[in-house]
Design an enzyme around this catalytic site. Structure first.
Site, PDB file in Angstrom:
ATOM      1  N   SER A 167       0.861  -1.180   0.000  1.00 33.96           N
ATOM      2  CA  SER A 167       0.000   0.000   0.000  1.00 33.96           C
ATOM      3  C   SER A 167       0.893   1.224   0.000  1.00 33.96           C
ATOM      4  O   SER A 167       2.067   1.147   0.399  1.00 33.96           O
ATOM      5  CB  SER A 167      -0.877   0.002   1.267  1.00 33.96           C
ATOM      6  OG  SER A 167      -1.516   1.247   1.461  1.00 33.96           O
ATOM      7  N   TYR A 189      -1.947  -0.427  10.455  1.00 34.34           N
ATOM      8  CA  TYR A 189      -1.888  -0.750   9.030  1.00 34.34           C
ATOM      9  C   TYR A 189      -0.614  -0.189   8.403  1.00 34.34           C
ATOM     10  O   TYR A 189       0.070  -0.883   7.643  1.00 34.34           O
ATOM     11  CB  TYR A 189      -3.127  -0.187   8.349  1.00 34.34           C
ATOM     12  CG  TYR A 189      -3.251  -0.509   6.879  1.00 34.34           C
ATOM     13  CD1 TYR A 189      -3.546  -1.793   6.453  1.00 34.34           C
ATOM     14  CD2 TYR A 189      -3.108   0.489   5.910  1.00 34.34           C
ATOM     15  CE1 TYR A 189      -3.688  -2.092   5.101  1.00 34.34           C
ATOM     16  CE2 TYR A 189      -3.248   0.202   4.563  1.00 34.34           C
ATOM     17  CZ  TYR A 189      -3.539  -1.089   4.167  1.00 34.34           C
ATOM     18  OH  TYR A 189      -3.668  -1.381   2.829  1.00 34.34           O
TER      19      TYR A 189
END
Length: 263
Positions: free
Chosen positions: A145, A158
């Site tokens: 990501s 995350y």
């Protein structure tokens, strides 16, 4: 970036394949000729995707929990019986809950780490003997990501996990460079997937904003002013899986409309 039929006869495993980016990647690999193992925890979306692609070219590994080494081994063993040795591994499974750091519980932190980072470790380690035996042309592609390249508020776990995925990608690329196995990360920005849809709904519920206002918060960091399409992430992944990407390893490639620029 399309690879045509250049993956004919290759066995690719895609984790988190039931929807969103994982499903888009599976479709792209199938179009390029690969035989697919669709891995995920829930059978229904995997079976639906298999029927769409063509069941004869797909093995469904349901109950595939990336945090459970025994489930991984069982799933990969059954996949090998169907299509033989694994030569392409796509680590896509992940979760992205949000909370302010001071409200991020240890349970939430541990869960995100286990799924998003340790899950990549678990599946890669289980598949690695196949990939090394295949040698030249074998591929490990980790779907990370932009959160692995920069920071975002309210998703500290995350961000930490995805930074770990990028670091693991770079380290493993060096270890496997002389064995013909490339290791890369694809780093999407905010992408039009069920995860983002749920996040938008959470913002609406918590803040009272409209869906359009919540969406604007997600796209404001993208210079193109939009969500990334899953197919765009799949196209980058397909290129990395192709023979033409043999010299690309240890890279973290942002698919984010210019939000992240390597310097």
């Amino acid at each position: 970036m399309a690879a045509g039929g250049k993956l004919e006869g290759r066995h690719a495993v895609v984790t988190g394949a039931g929807s969103g980016i994982g499903a888009a990647i599976a479709r792209a690999l199938a179009a390029a000729g690969a035989q697919l193992t669709l891995a995920g925890r829930r059978r229904e979306p995997l079976e639906a995707l298999a029927a769409e692609i063509g069941n004869e070219r797909v093995f469904v590994a349901a109950g595939f929990d990336v945090t459970d080494p025994k489930a991984i081994e069982a799933g990969l063993a059954a996949a090998r019986e169907k299509f033989g040795r694994i030569s392409i591994l796509i680590n896509n499974a992940g979760e992205a809950p949000s909370a302010p750091f001071d409200k991020t519980t240890l349970d939430m932190w541990s869960h995100v780490m286990n799924v998003d980072l340790t899950g990549v470790f678990n599946v890669t380690q289980a598949a690695l003997p196949d990939l090394k035996a295949h040698g030249e042309g074998a591929r490990i592609i980790n779907i990370a990501s932009t959160a692995g390249l920069t920071g975002y508020a309210y998703v500290s776990a995350y961000c930490a996990a995805k930074h770990g995925v990028v670091g693991l990608t770079r380290a493993l690329a060096l270890e496997l460079a002389k064995k013909g196995v490339t290791v890369n990360a694809v780093c999407p920005g905010f992408t039009d997937t069920p995860i983002i849809s749920r996040s938008i709904e959470e913002v609406v519920a918590k803040t009272g904003r409209s869906r359009e206002q919540a969406l604007a918060e997600f796209v404001k960091s993208n210079p193109q002013g939009r969500l990334v399409k899953p197919e765009e992430v799949a196209d980058a992944t397909l290129w990395l899986a192709s023979p033409n990407a043999a010299s690309i390893t240890g890279q973290a490639i942002a698919v984010a409309g210019g939000e992240i620029m390597a310097g």
